[in-house]
Design a protein around this motif. Structure first.
Motif, PDB file in Angstrom:
ATOM      1  N   UNK A  97      28.952  43.868  37.851  1.00 52.86           N
ATOM      2  CA  UNK A  97      29.497  42.568  37.460  1.00 52.86           C
ATOM      3  C   UNK A  97      30.753  42.727  36.606  1.00 52.86           C
ATOM      4  N   UNK A  98      30.914  43.905  36.028  1.00 49.55           N
ATOM      5  CA  UNK A  98      32.132  44.147  35.242  1.00 49.55           C
ATOM      6  C   UNK A  98      33.358  43.954  36.131  1.00 49.55           C
ATOM      7  N   UNK A  99      33.172  44.213  37.428  1.00 47.23           N
ATOM      8  CA  UNK A  99      34.283  44.063  38.366  1.00 47.23           C
ATOM      9  C   UNK A  99      34.695  42.588  38.481  1.00 47.23           C
ATOM     10  N   UNK A 100      33.715  41.703  38.381  1.00 42.62           N
ATOM     11  CA  UNK A 100      34.033  40.269  38.395  1.00 42.62           C
ATOM     12  C   UNK A 100      34.825  39.900  37.143  1.00 42.62           C
ATOM     13  N   UNK A 101      34.342  40.341  35.992  1.00 42.21           N
ATOM     14  CA  UNK A 101      35.020  39.990  34.743  1.00 42.21           C
ATOM     15  C   UNK A 101      36.431  40.557  34.717  1.00 42.21           C
ATOM     16  N   UNK A 102      36.550  41.829  35.137  1.00 45.52           N
ATOM     17  CA  UNK A 102      37.845  42.493  34.993  1.00 45.52           C
ATOM     18  C   UNK A 102      38.846  42.078  36.062  1.00 45.52           C
ATOM     19  N   UNK A 103      38.392  41.350  37.091  1.00 44.79           N
ATOM     20  CA  UNK A 103      39.351  40.854  38.072  1.00 44.79           C
ATOM     21  C   UNK A 103      39.501  39.336  37.976  1.00 44.79           C
ATOM     22  N   UNK A 104      38.955  38.757  36.924  1.00 43.76           N
ATOM     23  CA  UNK A 104      39.128  37.329  36.675  1.00 43.76           C
ATOM     24  C   UNK A 104      40.288  37.144  35.701  1.00 43.76           C
ATOM     25  N   UNK A 105      40.900  35.955  35.733  1.00 48.56           N
ATOM     26  CA  UNK A 105      42.058  35.761  34.850  1.00 48.56           C
ATOM     27  C   UNK A 105      41.672  35.622  33.380  1.00 48.56           C
ATOM     28  N   UNK A 106      41.049  36.644  32.852  1.00 48.60           N
ATOM     29  CA  UNK A 106      40.744  36.690  31.418  1.00 48.60           C
ATOM     30  C   UNK A 106      41.192  38.054  30.906  1.00 48.60           C
TER      31      UNK A 106
END
Ligand SMILES: Nc1ncnc2c1ncn2[C@@H]1O[C@H](COP(=O)(O)OP(=O)(O)OP(=O)(O)O)[C@@H](O)[C@H]1O
Ligand SMILES: [Mg+2]
Lengths: 255, 329
Positions: A97-106
């Motif tokens: 899920x880190x991949x979701x966070x790190x590829x989101x505009x945050x």
């Protein structure tokens, strides 16, 4: 700002979706309750004895019950931290899920702050379990509330430091057990250091003492709010979050 | 829309992606094809700003992944190889979280969640815990997560893995319906997938670009010749293989005749045609005309599978040559 809050809220949800949050709260509540029971029993016994013997010893709830209790709480809290922080990043690295966070505009910083604030919130909830006991003191006596407030502020600040260090350790591994274990070891070391330096005032001891997160709590425990300690804690929190950010950055370059 | 130039990504020891360049135009669907370990996931991770490139550049919607990652991330929807799901959350709750994270306005989130749930056929499990979903459903939630903010660019790493056949078809249709407004890159090792959903193919192998072309061109270019399996038998026994082979080679349009293992006095051959020649009638006539029995005449055709294997197994030198050719077209 709102991104921090979004991440923080999700983090809290997953804390409270698993039994871990409730277990920690129950554990702390019980341990603190036991400490409280012993401290008040002794206090009551002493004040009885003092009355029987006709001596009017100056009995002080703050000094004799609350202060040792706060010290006790600070030690117990030291060992709750690994349980809180071990999953922060390690779990997301494992499940991807880190991949979701790190590829989101945050930004990385927003992710880190969101997570750290969530861990602070849980830590505060755990500390709040002791409030019942303290409320009892107010019901049956007239303790001074200012030192109590200062003590809790100290507990929060000390926790904040350790949580930020725990967050850092959690970014370095995919394995929650390792993450928790290393954090536990660091907390243990800090605790032991504060013991050793208490008996030793030569050589490096004052330096270690200054750097030790635990010893800075002593003033708070006494109800003394010293800006030096506050600044120390705040800069330690800053430092912890900073190395967490650096670690996340290197995560990108390495993995 | 997407422009990759000289992209190289090196892990500690392995070079996962080696000097790859390609461009994808707005609204195109591009298939990213390659065997295991080819570097598909790695390239996608660079495009989504998850990993920085070791050298070279990647540009998405006019923004460089290193200089302007936030702008790139705003415009990208990404389905990683393993869908990034929080198992302790319910489906709708999770999609709401992702929607917020991607910056959808608060008032639109509920509507978007319903829309993508409908589109990805997960409306019936919206209140289920993700941890209790089957693999296929998780994959669909992953897909829903990628398209929730209606991004310009969609990057899908093996979007149909783990789905049942019916769902594969539906997902392909979904992906096709997204094209036009969205630029899509999807990776796969399944060739038919590329044939079905993509306009262009990028084939990579061992980190190197092997071919980049439109699906139609690639198929034609490589499938131009026909292959035919042939079984011949003499009515009175005693057939000389060399004689038959020679006779077959004389048929016009034949480029190559391969003798195969025969059984019980029958002879088997595989005959390949020259580019664009239809040789089956001629072959039949030749065999029958020589007085032999024609037991079997079957087109085997170079499948896209063969082509793919040929391409990806090619020597590095060949690979570079083909890649060069592909780029020139
Ligand atoms: N985190 C990593 N650390 C070191 N090497 C890695 C890492 N991730 C991938 N690799 C290596 O990089 C190469 C390319 O891997 P990649 O995951 O991009 O392949 P892929 O084309 O996606 O393969 P698959 O079809 O199996 O998904 C492989 O040789 C792999 O071993
Ligand atoms: Mg992959």
């Amino acid at each position: 700002m709102s991104h921090i809050w979004i991440i923080c809220r999700r983090e809290l949800k997953s804390y409270f979706a698993s039994p871990i949050a409730y277990l920690l709260m129950a554990f702390f509540g019980l341990i603190f309750g036991f400490g409280f029971f012993t401290a008040t029993r002794d206090f009551v016994r002493f004040s009885f004895q003092a009355q029987m013997m006709g001596r009017s010893m100056p009995m002080n709830v703050n000094e004799q019950v609350i202060r040792p209790l706060l010290g006790f709480a600070s030690t117990v809290a030291l060992f709750l931290v690994p349980m809180i922080t071990m999953r922060l990043f390690a779990e997301e690295k494992k499940t991807g899920t880190i991949e979701l966070l790190m590829t989101s505009p945050v930004s990385d910083l927003q992710i880190i702050l969101g997570k750290w604030l969530a861990s602070m919130w849980l830590y505060a909830c755990i500390l709040a379990m002791s409030a019942i006991n303290v409320a009892l003191l107010f019901a049956f006596g007239k303790p001074d509330w200012k030192p109590i407030l200062v003590g809790y502020l100290g507990l929060l600040l000390q926790g904040g430091c350790l949580l930020s260090i725990g967050a850092f350790i959690s970014t370095t591994t995919k394995n929650q057990i390792i993450s928790g274990g290393v954090t536990f070891f660091v907390c243990l070391l800090l605790w032991l250091l504060s013991w050793f330096t208490a008996f030793d005032t030569t050589g490096a001891a004052p330096v270690i003492n200054y750097l030790s997160i635990v010893t800075h709590f002593e003033n708070f425990g006494k109800g003394v709010l010293d800006s030096k300690d506050v600044i120390f804690y705040l800069s330690m929190i800053f430092f912890g979050l900073f190395i967490t950010a650096r670690s996340m950055e290197s995560l990108r370059w390495r993995a | 829309m997407i422009k990759v130039e000289g992209l190289t990504k090196r892990y500690a020891r392995t070079v996962a992606v080696d000097n790859i360049s390609f461009e994808v135009e707005k609204g195109q669907i591009v298939g990213f094809l390659g065997p295991n370990g080819a570097g598909k996931t790695t390239t996608m991770r660079v495009l989504t700003c998850f990993l920085p490139p070791t050298s070279g550049s990647a540009n998405v919607a006019g923004f460089d992944v290193l200089e302007n990652p936030l702008e790139v991330k705003k415009r990208i929807g990404y389905l990683p190889e393993t869908p990034p799901l929080y198992t302790e959350m319910e489906v709708a709750e999770y999609l709401t979280f992702v929607g917020r994270l991607k910056g959808i306005a608060a008032g639109d989130i509920a509507r978007r969640v319903n829309e993508v749930a409908e589109r990805c056929a997960i409306a019936d499990v919206k209140t289920k815990l993700i941890g209790k979903l089957s693999k296929g459903y998780r994959q669909r939630v992953g897909l829903a997560q990628a398209i929730i903010h209606n991004p310009d660019v969609l990057i899908l790493d093996e979007p149909t893995s783990g789905l049942d056949p019916k769902q594969i078809i539906e997902t392909r249709e979904l992906i096709r319906s997204l094209a036009g407004d969205h630029t899509i890159i999807l990776s796969t090792h399944i060739l038919s997938e590329v044939e079905h959903s993509c306009e262009r193919v990028i084939i990579i192998s061992q980190g190197k670009l092997v071919a980049i072309d439109s699906v139609a061109n690639l198929t034609n270019r490589l499938r131009g010749s026909e292959a035919v399996a042939l079984e011949v038998e003499s009515p009175n026994g005693g057939l000389n293989p060399a004689e038959v082979q020679q006779r077959l080679e004389q048929v016009s349009g034949v480029s190559r005749v391969l003798a195969k293992e025969g059984r019980n006095g029958r002879l088997s051959f595989e005959v390949e045609s020259l580019q664009g020649r239809h040789i089956r009638p001629e072959l039949a006539r030749a065999v029958v005309g020589a007085g032999w029995n024609l037991n079997e005449l079957r087109p085997v055709g170079l499948s896209l599978e063969d082509i793919f294997l040929q391409l990806t197994a090619a020597e590095k030198k060949d690979a570079a040559a083909i890649a060069g050719k592909g780029e020139n077209q």
